[in-house]
Design a protein around this motif. Structure first.
Motif, PDB file in Angstrom:
ATOM      1  N   ASP A   1       0.699  -0.652  -0.085  1.00 23.03           N
ATOM      2  CA  ASP A   1       0.010  -0.043  -0.328  1.00 23.03           C
ATOM      3  C   ASP A   1       0.927   1.422  -0.454  1.00 23.03           C
ATOM      4  O   ASP A   1       1.938   1.087   0.032  1.00 23.03           O
ATOM      5  CB  ASP A   1      -0.807  -0.018   1.223  1.00 23.03           C
ATOM      6  N   ALA A   2       0.258   2.340   0.259  1.00 22.91           N
ATOM      7  CA  ALA A   2       1.495   3.577  -0.153  1.00 22.91           C
ATOM      8  C   ALA A   2       2.427   4.269   1.608  1.00 22.91           C
ATOM      9  O   ALA A   2       2.415   5.013   1.287  1.00 22.91           O
ATOM     10  CB  ALA A   2      -0.345   4.780  -0.475  1.00 22.91           C
ATOM     11  N   THR A   3       1.864   2.977   2.419  1.00 21.55           N
ATOM     12  CA  THR A   3       2.004   3.215   3.882  1.00 21.55           C
ATOM     13  C   THR A   3       3.958   3.822   3.003  1.00 21.55           C
ATOM     14  O   THR A   3       4.109   2.811   3.326  1.00 21.55           O
ATOM     15  CB  THR A   3       1.658   2.645   4.287  1.00 21.55           C
ATOM     16  N   PRO A   4       4.523   4.659   3.920  1.00 19.74           N
ATOM     17  CA  PRO A   4       5.507   4.571   3.705  1.00 19.74           C
ATOM     18  C   PRO A   4       6.536   3.594   5.091  1.00 19.74           C
ATOM     19  O   PRO A   4       5.946   3.156   5.658  1.00 19.74           O
ATOM     20  CB  PRO A   4       6.204   5.837   4.502  1.00 19.74           C
ATOM     21  N   TYR A   5       8.031   2.832   3.941  1.00 21.30           N
ATOM     22  CA  TYR A   5       8.417   2.392   5.352  1.00 21.30           C
ATOM     23  C   TYR A   5       8.785   2.726   6.670  1.00 21.30           C
ATOM     24  O   TYR A   5       8.752   3.834   6.711  1.00 21.30           O
ATOM     25  CB  TYR A   5      10.127   1.312   4.186  1.00 21.30           C
ATOM     26  N   VAL A   6       8.166   1.793   7.779  1.00 22.47           N
ATOM     27  CA  VAL A   6       8.317   2.318   9.120  1.00 22.47           C
ATOM     28  C   VAL A   6       9.571   2.680   9.175  1.00 22.47           C
ATOM     29  O   VAL A   6       9.735   3.246  10.422  1.00 22.47           O
ATOM     30  CB  VAL A   6       7.689   0.709   9.693  1.00 22.47           C
ATOM     31  N   LEU A   7      10.538   2.446   8.567  1.00 16.71           N
ATOM     32  CA  LEU A   7      11.906   1.968   9.323  1.00 16.71           C
ATOM     33  C   LEU A   7      12.146   3.440   8.841  1.00 16.71           C
ATOM     34  O   LEU A   7      13.469   4.253   9.571  1.00 16.71           O
ATOM     35  CB  LEU A   7      13.042   1.049   9.082  1.00 16.71           C
ATOM     36  N   GLY A   8      11.849   3.942   7.662  1.00 22.36           N
ATOM     37  CA  GLY A   8      12.007   4.982   6.974  1.00 22.36           C
ATOM     38  C   GLY A   8      13.926   4.991   6.416  1.00 22.36           C
ATOM     39  O   GLY A   8      13.913   6.307   6.681  1.00 22.36           O
TER      40      GLY A   8
END
Length: 304
Positions: free
Chosen positions: A191-198
């Protein structure tokens, strides 16, 4: 005694006369000579006619009476076996249904779709995951999509580690894909959620590709032939299933496409064309190097 007068009978036999011959043979002979004259006249006309004129004459004699009177499709352009006989139902867009490879390929893919649905319905474990399995026919072939669920994710969060139920689905599907010689492609979607670790070195692009490759390993672990895989790719969130909501969990999915004949040939052709282009460029580079080495060099300057 009185004399009895006898009656004298005179029998005259007339000589048979020959009947005069009729003119029937003359009529038959005249018909024969007329036909011969017409035949030689036609042969003479054909000998002095151009190929274009002969083609027109042949078309005239092949044209059905119905077409000649009321107009319609010429026999030369009709695909019907009988000229003027109507539509030939064995023909589809100029191809015979029985010999059209695309039609046969489509029928095999439809049979595989039914087979997969039967496997899912017959397996109690797979049946409970049926809402997360989307199977349809596309322009590329048979597409099998395993979509994520808010309460049942396919992978660990921000990871390519396969969940047990996802592993079960892939390992059950793997052997069924061996029933056709068609190759497959795998695509990972997020989905369009950015990768959590950034991290700038690891994003949804890498994550989707790793998940697609992890799915490939599970299919092979279930019994699918490794050579069936033609392409594995990650597309991140560029192809959302729910375009209205890029963050919808249904956009996180694995897409498996059993390629039809045309799509497989196109991908293979693109790959081979790229390889040939690379070989040609390498050859051109070698030729340029040879020309540079053979070119005359200027005299070296004297050392101080």
């Amino acid at each position: 005694m009185s004399k009895v007068k006898q009656r004298i009978v005179v029998k005259r036999i007339s000589a048979a006369k020959h009947q005069a011959h009729g003119g029937s043979w003359k009529i038959a002979y005249a018909d024969f000579m007329t036909a011969m004259m017409a035949f030689f006249l036609v042969m003479w006309l054909l000998s002095i006619s151009s190929p274009k004129q002969r083609e027109g004459i042949a078309e005239y004699f092949k044209m059905p009476l119905k077409v000649a009177i009321s107009g319609g499709e010429k026999s030369s352009t009709s695909s019907s076996v009988i000229p003027g006989g109507g539509t030939d139902f064995t023909q589809v867009d100029g191809d015979d249904k029985r010999s059209n490879p695309d039609t046969a390929d489509a029928e095999r893919l439809k049979s595989l779709k039914k087979r997969l649905e039967q496997v899912i319905d017959a397996n109690p474990v797979l049946k409970q995951f049926r809402p997360q399995l989307l199977i349809d026919i596309t322009s590329e072939g048979l597409r099998i999509q395993i979509v994520d669920n808010r309460n049942r994710p396919m992978f660990d969060l921000s990871s390519a580690k396969v969940q047990p139920y996802m592993s079960t689905i892939l390992r059950e599907i793997g052997p069924v894909l061996n029933e056709l010689p068609n190759k497959i492609t795998l695509a990972g979607h997020t989905d369009a959620t950015p990768y959590v670790l950034g991290s700038k070195y690891y994003s949804n692009w890498e994550l989707s590709a790793d998940r697609a490759n992890a799915s490939r390993r599970e299919l092979i672990g279930g019994g699918m032939t490794e050579q069936k895989v033609l392409r594995v790719m990650g597309v991140a969130s560029t192809m959302d299933l729910n375009k209205a909501d890029p963050l919808d969990p249904v956009n996180r999915r694995i897409s498996i496409v059993v390629l039809n004949r045309r799509a497989q040939a196109q991908i293979e052709q693109e790959n081979s064309s790229g390889s040939n282009a690379g070989i040609k460029l390498d050859g051109q580079k070698d030729s340029a190097s040879q020309l540079r080495d053979s070119a005359p060099r200027p005299p070296a300057a004297a050392q101080p």
